[in-house]
Design an enzyme around this catalytic site. Structure first.
Site, PDB file in Angstrom:
ATOM      1  CB  THR A  26      -1.505   0.057   1.306  1.00 39.77           C
ATOM      2  OG1 THR A  26      -1.686   1.216   1.169  1.00 39.77           O
ATOM      3  CG2 THR A  26      -0.019   0.378   2.792  1.00 39.77           C
ATOM      4  N   GLY A  29       4.888   2.378  -1.297  1.00 44.51           N
ATOM      5  CA  GLY A  29       5.862   1.130  -1.772  1.00 44.51           C
ATOM      6  C   GLY A  29       5.330   0.724  -2.507  1.00 44.51           C
ATOM      7  CE1 TYR A 187       8.053   7.000  11.858  1.00 39.24           C
ATOM      8  CE2 TYR A 187       7.910   9.504  11.866  1.00 39.24           C
ATOM      9  CZ  TYR A 187       8.228   8.457  11.019  1.00 39.24           C
ATOM     10  OH  TYR A 187       7.869   8.734   9.941  1.00 39.24           O
TER      11      TYR A 187
END
Length: 318
Positions: A26, A29, A187
């Site tokens: 999805t 990519g 993150y």
């Protein structure tokens, strides 16, 4: 649609080239799979969910059925939260491919609730860095075997690696065992690791006299994809809706967001560059922490130990 978005203008073909892309069922990519397939490449989709990946493969092939001189697409199982899976996937690819011309490390998780991987890594650095670190080094002999000028390793990072977003390597607690967990900072640390890894790998390749394998890290932009699916769980219900509502005019489509990844993977304009950071199809400076050579070296050494490769691992003679 993002109001500020560059486009890769290269018309380079990839006939006879082999491309491996992680996390590509999805989003950006998948757009990269389509782009490389249209350019004639053999594209290997390395994904955790085989059902979704196979569906994405079918969709791309159907969309391009009337295009001339397309390549081929294969799907392989890769779960970056499991070093066992990483090793199995790398072995399968290495056994079946004589060379790899482009490795695009695209997969990632963002701001998810506190969790750990199968190997007890904090989920974000485990998926975004340690999994890709091991995967890259295990595939490196096949990348070095490429006759491309250059073969390319492209790591999708983020502007979140900047200190303003919490980007800092905490080598005393990389996996958030002793600190109070902060999903944003976790993150940011994982995305900083992507840039440092890119820089250190470039240095070590050059030091070893491997001049035809180049590395790139990049910020794809703020993209409307499934990557933000964990925001409601991390913060409060409805935050995903609010985020997307207030960033509608800033968010790029997946096709727009894929452009810098495509640029770093095949453009002639950056073919002689290595170890650098890109945004909007152009090189730019990462944060000062991302330019810290000692941190890059230490992250490499820590990653060798934590992924089980060992301190004496030599990618020239694995």
């Amino acid at each position: 649609m993002g109001v500020l978005s560059s486009k890769c203008r290269s018309t380079a073909r990839l006939d006879g080239k082999t491309v491996v892309i992680t996390g590509c069922n999805t989003g950006i990519g998948k757009e990269c799979v389509k782009e490389f397939y249209l350019r004639g490449a053999k594209v290997i989709m390395a994904c955790r969910n085989l059902e979704k990946a196979t569906s994405a493969q079918t969709e791309v092939e159907d969309e391009c059925k009337n295009a001339p001189n397309v390549g081929s697409i294969q799907v392989v199982k890769l779960d970056l939260t499991s070093l066992r899976s990483v090793r199995e996937c790398a072995k399968k690819i290495s056994d079946n491919e004589e060379k790899i011309d482009i490795l695009l490390n695209n997969a990632g998780v963002m701001m998810c609730p506190k969790d750990t991987t199968e190997d007890n890594f904090e989920m974000q650095i485990g998926t975004n860095h340690f999994g890709h670190f091991l995967f890259t080094l295990l595939l490196l002999p096949r990348i070095i075997a490429s006759n491309s000028q250059p073969a390319r390793i492209v790591n999708v990072s983020s502007m979140a690696h900047w200190r303003i977003f919490g980007g800092k390597m905490n080598f005393d607690d990389l996996n958030w065992k002793t600190r109070r967990y902060n999903s944003i900072n976790a993150y940011a640390q994982s995305k900083l690791a992507n840039v440092l890894f890119t820089k250190e790998l470039a240095r070590r390749l050059q030091e070893a006299g491997i001049n035809h394998v180049h590395t790139y890290s990049l910020h794809p932009g703020v993209i409307k994809t499934e990557l933000g699916r964990n925001l409601d769980q991390t913060f409060f219900k409805g935050v995903t809706f609010l985020f997307l509502t207030f960033t509608t005019f800033m968010c790029k489509s997946p096709q727009q967001g894929a452009q810098t990844s495509i640029y770093c993977s095949l453009s002639e304009d950056c073919a002689k560059e290595t170890g650098l950071y890109y945004q909007e199809c152009s090189k730019t400076n990462p944060s000062y922490r991302a330019r810290n050579k000692e941190d890059a070296k230490r992250l490499w050494e820590e990653s060798l130990l934590l992924t089980g490769l060992g301190p004496d691992y030599n990618f020239l003679n694995p």
